[in-house]
Design an enzyme around this catalytic site. Sequence first.
Site, PDB file in Angstrom:
ATOM      1  N   GLY A  23       0.804  -1.034   0.117  1.00 24.46           N
ATOM      2  CA  GLY A  23       0.190  -0.093  -0.089  1.00 24.46           C
ATOM      3  C   GLY A  23       0.847   1.181  -0.084  1.00 24.46           C
ATOM      4  O   GLY A  23       0.495   2.343   0.697  1.00 24.46           O
ATOM      5  N   ALA A  24       2.128   1.296  -0.832  1.00 30.91           N
ATOM      6  CA  ALA A  24       2.858   2.304  -0.795  1.00 30.91           C
ATOM      7  C   ALA A  24       2.325   3.510  -1.538  1.00 30.91           C
ATOM      8  O   ALA A  24       3.205   4.611  -1.588  1.00 30.91           O
ATOM      9  CB  ALA A  24       4.187   1.740  -1.183  1.00 30.91           C
ATOM     10  N   ASN A  25       1.494   3.414  -2.266  1.00 31.44           N
ATOM     11  CA  ASN A  25       0.988   4.574  -3.172  1.00 31.44           C
ATOM     12  C   ASN A  25       0.099   5.589  -2.256  1.00 31.44           C
ATOM     13  O   ASN A  25       0.156   6.842  -3.056  1.00 31.44           O
ATOM     14  CB  ASN A  25       0.127   4.079  -4.316  1.00 31.44           C
ATOM     15  CG  ASN A  25      -1.123   3.376  -3.900  1.00 31.44           C
ATOM     16  OD1 ASN A  25      -0.972   2.297  -3.120  1.00 31.44           O
ATOM     17  ND2 ASN A  25      -2.266   3.902  -4.124  1.00 31.44           N
ATOM     18  N   GLY A  27      -1.302   7.887   1.628  1.00 29.93           N
ATOM     19  CA  GLY A  27      -1.262   7.881   2.903  1.00 29.93           C
ATOM     20  C   GLY A  27      -0.011   7.097   3.735  1.00 29.93           C
ATOM     21  O   GLY A  27       0.899   7.741   3.499  1.00 29.93           O
ATOM     22  N   GLY A  29       1.568   4.596   3.735  1.00 30.45           N
ATOM     23  CA  GLY A  29       2.614   3.737   2.800  1.00 30.45           C
ATOM     24  C   GLY A  29       3.269   4.609   2.108  1.00 30.45           C
ATOM     25  O   GLY A  29       4.479   4.425   2.038  1.00 30.45           O
ATOM     26  N   SER A 153      -4.234  -0.911  14.429  1.00 30.68           N
ATOM     27  CA  SER A 153      -5.182   0.156  14.725  1.00 30.68           C
ATOM     28  C   SER A 153      -5.501   0.218  15.999  1.00 30.68           C
ATOM     29  O   SER A 153      -5.675  -0.877  16.668  1.00 30.68           O
ATOM     30  CB  SER A 153      -6.314   0.488  13.756  1.00 30.68           C
ATOM     31  OG  SER A 153      -7.300   1.144  14.201  1.00 30.68           O
ATOM     32  N   TYR A 178     -13.804  -4.632  10.881  1.00 30.73           N
ATOM     33  CA  TYR A 178     -12.459  -3.867  10.855  1.00 30.73           C
ATOM     34  C   TYR A 178     -11.801  -4.222  12.312  1.00 30.73           C
ATOM     35  O   TYR A 178     -10.422  -4.435  11.997  1.00 30.73           O
ATOM     36  CB  TYR A 178     -12.829  -2.551  10.686  1.00 30.73           C
ATOM     37  CG  TYR A 178     -11.417  -1.533  10.734  1.00 30.73           C
ATOM     38  CD1 TYR A 178     -10.450  -1.696   9.604  1.00 30.73           C
ATOM     39  CD2 TYR A 178     -10.993  -0.814  11.537  1.00 30.73           C
ATOM     40  CE1 TYR A 178      -9.299  -0.946   9.462  1.00 30.73           C
ATOM     41  CE2 TYR A 178      -9.867  -0.074  11.743  1.00 30.73           C
ATOM     42  CZ  TYR A 178      -8.984  -0.214  10.562  1.00 30.73           C
ATOM     43  OH  TYR A 178      -7.947   0.639  10.493  1.00 30.73           O
TER      44      TYR A 178
END
Length: 319
Positions: A23-25, A27, A29, A153, A178
């Site tokens: 998820g580096a794209n 936020g 990440g 979280s 979640y």
Amino acid sequence: MARTKWTTESMPELGGKTVVVTGANSGLGYEATRAFAQKGAHVVMACRSMGSAEDAKRQIRSEGPRGSLEVAKLDLGSLDSVREFADSFEADHEDLHVLCNNAGVMAIPRRETEDGFEMQFGVNHLGHFALTGHLLDSLRETPGVTRVVTQSSGVHERGEIDFGDLQSERAYDKWDAYAQSKLANVLFAYELQRKLDAADVDDVLSVACHPGYAATNLQKRGPEREGSMLKLWGMKAMNAVVAQSAAQGALPMLYAATAAPIEGGEYVGPGGLGNMRGAPEIQQSSDISYDENRAERLWESSAELTGVEYEFGMAPEVE
């Protein structure tokens, strides 16, 4: 619990290190990738959307980091994609110093992954469980101490693991699902460390972290998928008033990935107001997250669901 004034300036130099960030794209990440690259690491940006990943890569490169960036396809909602990513990574890279299990989805209407798992449990936990298992040999074969950092979280504190309905097929609440997935992240991180310790693997550390309340795109995806403009504007208002920046929210993950001293099985989060913002520190997670019987049962269920078995035998020889 040690308070710190730790920032990205506190990070060690990372030249010659290879880091995978899921998820580096965007936020957290994106901000973690940016910081790793600024310190000289080679960062593999493991993302589902190649277009947005390439955009993020161009943006970070425009800042002139000393490290390098590589985009690779990874859909954590597909066990085939997870395996293909790991196979490709191992074929192209000799070392893996840090694996950041960061990507996730939050509070979305019930959907299923390609493999039929409830989306939040499937992406947030099972996808990362499979990914870590596939990359364990790479972590162990890399000279020196390597780390697995799993993003949880604060919501994990309300979580339960419903072993009778892991996929929320009988009843579904988006926040309960979640919370279950985020509790699973912490249970996994701790159980991985226990299994490493039991196998006398002392050069791989497993650390959990949470970002506090950070303003990212994650919060808006649930309201967008529900088509609720009221909830979307409410979330934007909360982000503007309460949240810290994504760059600040990434600090616990960066601390868990690079700070010394740190031990496997620890939990890192922001130490400010309500543990929602501030500099990273070592914290305690929920009481239930330390339940070894629950963690072992979750591990066995995860291995059965994903078909991924971890090998904790003799350490591979490093030339």
